[in-house]
Design a protein around this motif. Structure first.
Motif, PDB file in Angstrom:
ATOM      1  N   THR A 132      -6.391 -45.987 -35.379  1.00  0.00           N
ATOM      2  CA  THR A 132      -6.755 -47.180 -35.765  1.00  0.00           C
ATOM      3  C   THR A 132      -6.875 -47.440 -37.182  1.00  0.00           C
ATOM      4  OG1 THR A 132      -9.192 -47.082 -35.655  1.00  0.00           O
ATOM      5  CG2 THR A 132      -7.926 -47.495 -33.567  1.00  0.00           C
ATOM      6  N   ASP A 150      -8.694 -50.783 -32.014  1.00  0.00           N
ATOM      7  CA  ASP A 150     -10.013 -51.339 -31.467  1.00  0.00           C
ATOM      8  C   ASP A 150     -11.190 -50.903 -32.342  1.00  0.00           C
ATOM      9  OD1 ASP A 150     -10.132 -48.514 -30.968  1.00  0.00           O
ATOM     10  OD2 ASP A 150     -10.166 -48.842 -28.791  1.00  0.00           O
ATOM     11  N   ARG A 152     -13.636 -52.446 -35.261  1.00  0.00           N
ATOM     12  CA  ARG A 152     -13.713 -53.848 -35.439  1.00  0.00           C
ATOM     13  C   ARG A 152     -14.551 -53.983 -36.676  1.00  0.00           C
ATOM     14  NH1 ARG A 152     -16.497 -55.262 -29.744  1.00  0.00           N
ATOM     15  NH2 ARG A 152     -16.572 -57.491 -30.913  1.00  0.00           N
ATOM     16  N   GLU A 180      -9.119 -56.973 -31.525  1.00  0.00           N
ATOM     17  CA  GLU A 180      -8.617 -55.899 -30.792  1.00  0.00           C
ATOM     18  C   GLU A 180      -7.238 -55.855 -30.252  1.00  0.00           C
ATOM     19  OE1 GLU A 180     -11.769 -53.736 -28.606  1.00  0.00           O
ATOM     20  OE2 GLU A 180     -12.861 -55.619 -28.834  1.00  0.00           O
ATOM     21  N   HIS A 181      -6.505 -54.754 -30.443  1.00  0.00           N
ATOM     22  CA  HIS A 181      -5.333 -54.586 -29.852  1.00  0.00           C
ATOM     23  C   HIS A 181      -5.381 -53.262 -28.845  1.00  0.00           C
ATOM     24  CE1 HIS A 181      -4.473 -55.898 -34.145  1.00  0.00           C
ATOM     25  NE2 HIS A 181      -4.208 -56.922 -33.485  1.00  0.00           N
ATOM     26  N   ASN A 182      -5.471 -53.889 -27.592  1.00  0.00           N
ATOM     27  CA  ASN A 182      -5.031 -53.003 -26.621  1.00  0.00           C
ATOM     28  C   ASN A 182      -4.049 -53.378 -25.438  1.00  0.00           C
ATOM     29  OD1 ASN A 182      -6.551 -54.278 -24.167  1.00  0.00           O
ATOM     30  ND2 ASN A 182      -8.051 -54.337 -25.561  1.00  0.00           N
ATOM     31  N   GLU A 209      -4.577 -45.818 -25.419  1.00  0.00           N
ATOM     32  CA  GLU A 209      -5.629 -46.778 -25.233  1.00  0.00           C
ATOM     33  C   GLU A 209      -5.416 -48.191 -26.027  1.00  0.00           C
ATOM     34  OE1 GLU A 209      -9.749 -46.296 -23.877  1.00  0.00           O
ATOM     35  OE2 GLU A 209      -9.373 -44.282 -24.871  1.00  0.00           O
ATOM     36  N   VAL A 210      -4.501 -48.075 -27.145  1.00  0.00           N
ATOM     37  CA  VAL A 210      -4.331 -48.997 -28.277  1.00  0.00           C
ATOM     38  C   VAL A 210      -2.886 -49.305 -28.259  1.00  0.00           C
ATOM     39  CG1 VAL A 210      -6.526 -48.505 -29.719  1.00  0.00           C
ATOM     40  CG2 VAL A 210      -4.226 -47.386 -30.079  1.00  0.00           C
ATOM     41  N   ASP A 247     -14.747 -47.832 -32.376  1.00  0.00           N
ATOM     42  CA  ASP A 247     -15.135 -48.308 -31.124  1.00  0.00           C
ATOM     43  C   ASP A 247     -16.168 -47.683 -30.382  1.00  0.00           C
ATOM     44  OD1 ASP A 247     -13.302 -46.042 -30.250  1.00  0.00           O
ATOM     45  OD2 ASP A 247     -12.949 -46.827 -28.460  1.00  0.00           O
TER      46      ASP A 247
END
Length: 313
Positions: A132, A150, A152, A180-182, A209-210, A247
């Motif tokens: 990320t 994810d 932040r 968030e990008h999931n 997960e992302v 996260d």
């Protein structure tokens, strides 16, 4: 518990008439075998920029990278993204600085991702790491946040009107500075499916997960992209601090809870004086360290990295 890696950093950016930014860092390995997070604090980024645009006098950069599948993508991004940003940063006379900075950020993320994928594909065996990225760029008093995945960024802004509190105390507002990008988000899932990928159990191909990241070469053909979400806001005298975190923190803290936790530490009675640090710096450093430690205490087994950026005038 000794499953932690502690980082202490007090960095200052001072430009006349502009916000004074100080960065504090805390990193915890948690129960993971490896620390896959990486971070950068550059309160004065001028050394990375060949020449600032005429309208700007101060540039700061803070970033958190949360690696998965290994630490190579996060470390590569931490080592290279700000240098790519510095090379592409607008300079001289510019008519639309805001537009140029946003384009610079988009180009920088794309190049950093391409450079890592090229390096990763040349290895034997091929590196499959991803990361990320949540980057805070402050140009004078304008904040730009570019993020993938994810991790932040949230800001604490004190209500100028006092929020109607009976005791006259000002209310703290929590402002989200990132998205968030999931793959469970509709737009992200649709893009992945259009590219021929699938989302199972909330993950790309049932694994990742992302839905946006640096690296993850094996998922790029499935709609995982490196285009960051961009947000901008202007700092005011009512702004107190910004939290950048992976996260690992937000698995056990809501954004509001994290802001309130930091405020509670800042408002504690007495503080232990430390040589070379003001009372405020000691409080912010303690708040940053305690926030990361509390995430581990609350049961987060993941790596936890927190950058706390204080904002003063």
């Amino acid at each position: 518990m000794d499953l932690l890696c502690v980082c202490v950093c007090v960095c200052v950016c001072v430009c006349a008439g502009l916000p004074v930014l100080r960065g504090y860092v805390a990193a915890r390995r948690g129960e993971r075998e490896e620390m896959q997070d990486a971070h950068v604090t550059l309160p004065d980024m001028s050394s990375c920029v060949s020449a600032l645009p005429c309208q700007a006098s101060c540039v700061s950069y803070f970033a958190v990278f949360d690696g998965h599948g290994g630490a190579r993508a996060s470390r590569f991004a931490a080592e290279n993204l700000h240098h790519n940003l510095g090379k592409k940063f607008p300079s001289g006379e510019t008519e639309n600085l805001d537009k140029l900075i946003k384009k610079c950020l988009l180009d920088t993320f794309r190049q950093t991702d391409e450079d890592f994928l090229k390096k990763a594909s040349s290895q034997k065996p091929v590196w499959k790491d991803g990361s990320t990225a949540t980057c805070l760029l402050v140009v004078d008093d304008m904040v730009y946040v570019a993020n993938l995945g994810d991790s932040r960024a949230v800001m604490c802004r004190m209500d100028a009107a006092g929020g109607g509190a009976a005791d006259g105390q000002r209310k703290a507002l929590t402002l989200a500075l990132s998205k968030e990008h999931n793959p469970t988000i509709y737009e992200e899932r649709m893009r992945i499916q259009r590219a021929g990928g699938t989302v199972r159990d909330g993950r790309v191909l049932g694994v990742l997960e992302v839905s946006r990241s640096i690296g993850d070469g094996q998922y790029k053909r499935c709609g995982v992209i490196s285009t960051p979400d961009l947000r901008r806001c202007q700092l005011t005298a009512n702004d107190r601090f910004i939290i950048l975190a992976c996260d690992g923190l937000f698995k056990v803290f809501s954004a509001d809870e994290a802001v309130k936790f930091v405020l509670s530490v800042l408002q504690e009675g007495s503080v232990e004086q430390r040589s070379g640090l003001t009372e405020e710096e000691v409080r912010f450093e303690a708040a940053c360290q305690q926030l990361a430690s509390e995430a581990v205490r609350r049961g987060c087994a993941d790596n936890v990295t927190v950058i706390l950026v204080s904002i003063g005038y």
